[in-house]
Design a protein around this motif. Sequence first.
Motif, PDB file in Angstrom:
ATOM      1  N   TYR A  65       2.833  -8.141   1.291  1.00  0.00           N
ATOM      2  CA  TYR A  65       2.466  -6.735   1.439  1.00  0.00           C
ATOM      3  C   TYR A  65       3.651  -5.992   2.026  1.00  0.00           C
ATOM      4  O   TYR A  65       4.447  -6.569   2.770  1.00  0.00           O
ATOM      5  N   LYS A  68       3.378   1.306   3.350  1.00  0.00           N
ATOM      6  CA  LYS A  68       3.232   2.582   2.648  1.00  0.00           C
ATOM      7  C   LYS A  68       2.817   3.606   3.690  1.00  0.00           C
ATOM      8  O   LYS A  68       1.869   3.399   4.435  1.00  0.00           O
ATOM      9  N   VAL A  77       0.367  -2.450   1.624  1.00  0.00           N
ATOM     10  CA  VAL A  77      -0.085  -2.457   0.234  1.00  0.00           C
ATOM     11  C   VAL A  77       0.531  -3.662  -0.457  1.00  0.00           C
ATOM     12  O   VAL A  77       1.629  -4.094  -0.111  1.00  0.00           O
ATOM     13  N   GLU A  92       8.762   2.541  -1.532  1.00  0.00           N
ATOM     14  CA  GLU A  92       7.396   2.059  -1.309  1.00  0.00           C
ATOM     15  C   GLU A  92       6.867   1.595  -2.653  1.00  0.00           C
ATOM     16  O   GLU A  92       7.256   2.116  -3.696  1.00  0.00           O
ATOM     17  N   CYS A  93       5.966   0.622  -2.626  1.00  0.00           N
ATOM     18  CA  CYS A  93       5.298   0.224  -3.860  1.00  0.00           C
ATOM     19  C   CYS A  93       4.285   1.302  -4.223  1.00  0.00           C
ATOM     20  O   CYS A  93       3.635   1.874  -3.350  1.00  0.00           O
ATOM     21  N   ASN A  95       0.945   2.870  -5.246  1.00  0.00           N
ATOM     22  CA  ASN A  95      -0.446   2.498  -5.004  1.00  0.00           C
ATOM     23  C   ASN A  95      -1.183   2.498  -6.338  1.00  0.00           C
ATOM     24  O   ASN A  95      -1.255   3.514  -7.011  1.00  0.00           O
ATOM     25  N   THR A  96      -1.740   1.355  -6.718  1.00  0.00           N
ATOM     26  CA  THR A  96      -2.468   1.262  -7.991  1.00  0.00           C
ATOM     27  C   THR A  96      -3.938   1.586  -7.837  1.00  0.00           C
ATOM     28  O   THR A  96      -4.694   1.498  -8.789  1.00  0.00           O
ATOM     29  N   ASN A  97      -4.338   1.963  -6.643  1.00  0.00           N
ATOM     30  CA  ASN A  97      -5.733   2.301  -6.373  1.00  0.00           C
ATOM     31  C   ASN A  97      -5.987   3.715  -6.899  1.00  0.00           C
ATOM     32  O   ASN A  97      -5.951   4.686  -6.167  1.00  0.00           O
ATOM     33  N   ASN A 100      -8.730   6.404  -5.514  1.00  0.00           N
ATOM     34  CA  ASN A 100      -8.643   6.777  -4.103  1.00  0.00           C
ATOM     35  C   ASN A 100      -9.719   6.101  -3.264  1.00  0.00           C
ATOM     36  O   ASN A 100     -10.212   6.644  -2.298  1.00  0.00           O
ATOM     37  N   GLN A 103      -8.728   1.345   0.994  1.00  0.00           N
ATOM     38  CA  GLN A 103      -7.970   0.119   0.868  1.00  0.00           C
ATOM     39  C   GLN A 103      -8.705  -1.011   1.591  1.00  0.00           C
ATOM     40  O   GLN A 103      -9.390  -0.780   2.578  1.00  0.00           O
TER      41      GLN A 103
END
Length: 189
Positions: A65, A68, A77, A92-93, A95-97, A100, A103
């Motif tokens: 991880y 973020k 993340v 930063e990676c 966010n594939t969420n 919304n 997490q």
Amino acid sequence: NKLNQKIKKFFLILSNFLNKNILMTKEEGEKIIIFIYLSKNSKIEVDTWELIAYFLENSDTYSVYVPKLMHNGMIPVKYQNVFTKNKYGSLECVNTNKNNETQDIIIPDIVITPLFTFNIDGNFIGYGGGYYDKYFNELESIKRIMCLNNNKTYKVGLSFGNHTQDVWKVENHDVKMDYVVTSTKIYEF
């Protein structure tokens, strides 16, 4: 290249630490959760990309991880190879969420943070913002609420060896490192 030799020493020291202190405490098949920063300037902070590559290559042992920034704080993340830059220009990676949704709460086994300098008591100065101090304090609150006080999260700083013998004035929110890894040794606090 002298810098690459230093990074390899960091890698060896940190790998030995993980195997000795964390892997032995895990159940068979249980992964070590690593929360590690994405380095951006290897001239002032220890480069973490080779460490991340190692953890990813050994995904049967490690879950990786990365930080973020969100709402004046930071969250871990899941590492993925798709990046964006935050307001400080750090990677930063993405966010594939997409929905919304909230997490999942991630309780890392080890948090690896960049250090500008540290002192003999384990106090540290990072690179600004106080994000790690805030994160560590929030993490301890979450662990208390979830009755996970026995789950140790190791706080490990990486530094080029910029340490001082000075004792600093610290504030209530300041968090000490458990360990600082340099290219020549591990400091334990």
